[in-house]
Design a protein around this motif. Structure first.
Motif, mmCIF file in Angstrom:
data_model
loop_
_atom_site.group_PDB
_atom_site.id
_atom_site.type_symbol
_atom_site.label_atom_id
_atom_site.label_comp_id
_atom_site.label_asym_id
_atom_site.label_seq_id
_atom_site.Cartn_x
_atom_site.Cartn_y
_atom_site.Cartn_z
ATOM 1 N N GLY A 1 -0.544 6.168 62.185
ATOM 2 C CA GLY A 1 0.537 5.498 62.917
ATOM 3 C C GLY A 1 -0.047 4.427 63.819
ATOM 4 O O GLY A 1 -1.230 4.097 63.711
ATOM 5 N N ASP A 2 0.775 3.914 64.715
ATOM 6 C CA ASP A 2 0.270 2.911 65.656
ATOM 7 C C ASP A 2 -0.784 3.553 66.572
ATOM 8 O O ASP A 2 -1.759 2.898 66.966
ATOM 9 N N GLY A 3 -0.581 4.835 66.903
ATOM 10 C CA GLY A 3 -1.567 5.566 67.724
ATOM 11 C C GLY A 3 -2.916 5.611 67.019
ATOM 12 O O GLY A 3 -3.959 5.320 67.623
ATOM 13 N N LEU B 1 -1.563 1.441 57.805
ATOM 14 C CA LEU B 1 -0.653 2.058 56.825
ATOM 15 C C LEU B 1 -0.017 3.259 57.533
ATOM 16 O O LEU B 1 -0.736 4.116 58.066
ATOM 17 N N HIS B 2 1.284 3.317 57.570
ATOM 18 C CA HIS B 2 1.969 4.360 58.329
ATOM 19 C C HIS B 2 2.342 5.527 57.442
ATOM 20 O O HIS B 2 2.912 5.336 56.377
ATOM 21 N N THR B 3 2.033 6.750 57.921
ATOM 22 C CA THR B 3 2.419 7.933 57.124
ATOM 23 C C THR B 3 3.670 8.590 57.729
ATOM 24 O O THR B 3 4.094 9.649 57.282
ATOM 25 N N ASN C 1 -3.030 -2.502 73.550
ATOM 26 C CA ASN C 1 -1.654 -2.348 74.054
ATOM 27 C C ASN C 1 -1.557 -2.680 75.544
ATOM 28 O O ASN C 1 -0.847 -3.583 75.934
ATOM 29 N N GLU C 2 -2.270 -1.885 76.352
ATOM 30 C CA GLU C 2 -2.122 -2.058 77.798
ATOM 31 C C GLU C 2 -3.176 -1.268 78.563
ATOM 32 O O GLU C 2 -3.844 -0.398 77.998
ATOM 33 N N ALA C 3 -3.274 -1.582 79.861
ATOM 34 C CA ALA C 3 -4.055 -0.775 80.804
ATOM 35 C C ALA C 3 -3.107 -0.432 81.947
ATOM 36 O O ALA C 3 -2.320 -1.279 82.376
ATOM 37 N N SER D 1 3.610 -5.068 74.119
ATOM 38 C CA SER D 1 4.866 -5.179 74.889
ATOM 39 C C SER D 1 5.973 -4.306 74.316
ATOM 40 O O SER D 1 6.944 -4.004 74.994
ATOM 41 N N THR D 2 5.810 -3.864 73.051
ATOM 42 C CA THR D 2 6.828 -2.986 72.452
ATOM 43 C C THR D 2 6.499 -1.506 72.706
ATOM 44 O O THR D 2 7.245 -0.634 72.254
ATOM 45 N N ALA D 3 5.389 -1.225 73.400
ATOM 46 C CA ALA D 3 4.970 0.155 73.636
ATOM 47 C C ALA D 3 5.369 0.584 75.060
ATOM 48 O O ALA D 3 6.540 0.493 75.436
HETATM 49 P P1 NAP Z 1 1.393 9.026 72.084
HETATM 50 O O1 NAP Z 1 1.995 9.362 73.396
HETATM 51 O O2 NAP Z 1 1.029 10.133 71.142
HETATM 52 O O3 NAP Z 1 2.322 7.974 71.280
HETATM 53 C C1 NAP Z 1 2.925 6.915 71.868
HETATM 54 C C2 NAP Z 1 3.963 6.277 70.943
HETATM 55 O O4 NAP Z 1 3.822 4.857 71.099
HETATM 56 C C3 NAP Z 1 3.854 6.587 69.447
HETATM 57 O O5 NAP Z 1 5.145 6.788 68.933
HETATM 58 C C4 NAP Z 1 3.246 5.304 68.887
HETATM 59 O O6 NAP Z 1 3.639 5.045 67.549
HETATM 60 C C5 NAP Z 1 3.859 4.268 69.800
HETATM 61 N N1 NAP Z 1 3.144 2.992 69.874
HETATM 62 C C6 NAP Z 1 1.817 2.762 70.038
HETATM 63 N N2 NAP Z 1 1.579 1.450 70.086
HETATM 64 C C7 NAP Z 1 2.781 0.819 69.939
HETATM 65 C C8 NAP Z 1 3.189 -0.529 69.912
HETATM 66 N N3 NAP Z 1 2.313 -1.513 70.080
HETATM 67 N N4 NAP Z 1 4.505 -0.807 69.780
HETATM 68 C C9 NAP Z 1 5.408 0.184 69.652
HETATM 69 N N5 NAP Z 1 5.094 1.490 69.668
HETATM 70 C C10 NAP Z 1 3.792 1.799 69.819
HETATM 71 O O7 NAP Z 1 0.073 8.186 72.410
HETATM 72 P P2 NAP Z 1 -0.977 7.493 71.468
HETATM 73 O O8 NAP Z 1 -0.568 7.662 70.028
HETATM 74 O O9 NAP Z 1 -2.343 7.871 71.916
HETATM 75 O O10 NAP Z 1 -0.712 5.958 71.863
HETATM 76 C C11 NAP Z 1 -1.061 5.469 73.129
HETATM 77 C C12 NAP Z 1 0.032 4.530 73.531
HETATM 78 O O11 NAP Z 1 1.168 5.292 73.907
HETATM 79 C C13 NAP Z 1 -0.270 3.710 74.751
HETATM 80 O O12 NAP Z 1 -0.992 2.550 74.435
HETATM 81 C C14 NAP Z 1 1.115 3.424 75.308
HETATM 82 O O13 NAP Z 1 1.597 2.158 74.900
HETATM 83 C C15 NAP Z 1 1.997 4.469 74.680
HETATM 84 N N6 NAP Z 1 2.671 5.232 75.727
HETATM 85 C C16 NAP Z 1 4.012 5.057 75.861
HETATM 86 C C17 NAP Z 1 4.689 5.693 76.877
HETATM 87 C C18 NAP Z 1 6.173 5.472 77.001
HETATM 88 O O14 NAP Z 1 6.739 4.755 76.148
HETATM 89 N N7 NAP Z 1 6.810 6.015 78.032
HETATM 90 C C19 NAP Z 1 4.022 6.547 77.763
HETATM 91 C C20 NAP Z 1 2.655 6.707 77.602
HETATM 92 C C21 NAP Z 1 1.977 6.031 76.582
HETATM 93 P P3 NAP Z 1 3.205 5.932 66.303
HETATM 94 O O15 NAP Z 1 4.163 7.068 66.262
HETATM 95 O O16 NAP Z 1 3.354 4.990 65.166
HETATM 96 O O17 NAP Z 1 1.785 6.369 66.509
#
Ligand code: NAP
Length: 267
Positions: A44-46, A67-69, A122-124, A160-162
């Motif tokens: 996935g994106d993660g 490639l997304h599963t 993605n971000e810090a 920005s979409t995360a």
């Molecule tokens: P996770 O908490 O297991 O997954 C975070 C979710 O963010 C997953 O659904 C992932 O998609 C999605 N995602 C990642 N990058 C993205 C992007 N650029 N655009 C849209 N969606 C995106 O954590 P993780 O898999 O280790 O990923 C870390 C990321 O989680 C961080 O970079 C941060 O952006 C995000 N995050 C989001 C929140 C929130 O939205 N409140 C809180 C904490 C962290 P997949 O299902 O395809 O993997």
């Protein structure tokens, strides 16, 4: 061409990894974990974030494809039923390179001679474990505001979409070399005041967070990574000089991905 297939590690992703590897070996391509020209991230994106961090040291030489599963992703924008099409395109080298901006963060810790440098796709973020985060926010060396609240997030356009989106930030097209600062629950009353809106900064600007009190413990995140840090003097953010290179085998416009991810994939 040398390639490497990274997997999320679940059964489905591992099976697809094996299948993609076999197809590409049949086309006489070579596997190289150390020096791949192309990394295919399956999950996935993660998973994509992990794969990219593994190759931050050779961004100029390695291109990425996801490639997304599960469901369609932003980085992982190929689905398992498209594998054959993808493999044929890879074997024929029929791809173009699209570059997206990254975020650079410098963390200065008291007593350490050099700042630690990090790159994010993605971000810090910075948060405090107990109580409110209190930092001075400086832009290009000038004081902008004193922030009090849960934390601050600095994102790339593709990030920005995360997390950024969940914080009310704008979705930014990745062709724009920018970074975006968003607040996490700022305290705003007659005593404390922050801008309250996300800020989008251009590539020649610097944003700095300076904690009021160095004896505090912070949590910083860089994409999927989390670190606990003490004695922080400052955190400085810029759009990175390095860029990530995506291998694009077909057109899939960013706004179409946004629509299909957040609104509907029906037309
Ligand atoms: P996770 O908490 O297991 O997954 C975070 C979710 O963010 C997953 O659904 C992932 O998609 C999605 N995602 C990642 N990058 C993205 C992007 N650029 N655009 C849209 N969606 C995106 O954590 P993780 O898999 O280790 O990923 C870390 C990321 O989680 C961080 O970079 C941060 O952006 C995000 N995050 C989001 C929140 C929130 O939205 N409140 C809180 C904490 C962290 P997949 O299902 O395809 O993997």
């Amino acid at each position: 061409m040398k390639f490497f297939v990274a997997s999320k590690g679940d059964h489905k992703s591992n099976m697809i990894k094996t299948m993609v590897e076999q197809y590409l070996l049949d086309f006489d391509l070579e596997i190289s974990k150390e020096e791949p020209d192309l990394v295919i991230s399956v999950g996935g994106d993660g998973t994509f974030l992990y794969s990219v961090h593994d190759y931050f040291h050779r961004l100029e030489k390695t291109a990425f494809i996801g490639l997304h599963t599960g469901h369609l992703g932003f980085y992982a924008d190929w689905l398992p039923d498209e594998i054959e099409k993808l493999v044929i395109a890879i074997s024929k080298n029929q791809f173009e390179i699209k570059e997206y901006p990254l975020l650079s963060m410098s963390l200065t810790i008291e007593g350490e001679s050099e700042p630690k440098k990090y790159l994010a796709l993605n971000e810090a973020t910075i948060k405090k474990i107990d109580g409110s985060l209190v930092v001075d926010v400086n832009i290009n060396g000038q004081h902008f505001e004193r922030f009090r609240g849960d934390g601050l997030c600095v994102s790339t356009p593709s990030g920005s979409t995360a997390y950024n989106k969940a914080l009310g930030g704008a979705i930014v097209h990745p062709s724009l070399s920018t970074m975006q600062v968003t607040e996490m629950s700022s305290i705003n009353n007659r005593v404390f005041r922050t801008i309250g809106s996300p800020l989008i900064l251009p590539s020649h600007h610097k944003c700095q967070f300076v904690p009021l009190n160095r004896d505090q413990n912070f949590v910083i995140t860089i994409d999927h990574m989390t670190k606990s840090v003490d004695n922080v003097v400052s955190l400085e953010y810029t759009v990175a000089k390095e860029r990530i290179r995506f291998a694009r085998f077909r057109s899939f416009p960013f706004w179409q991905r946004v629509r299909e991810s957040f609104i509907s994939d029906e037309y």
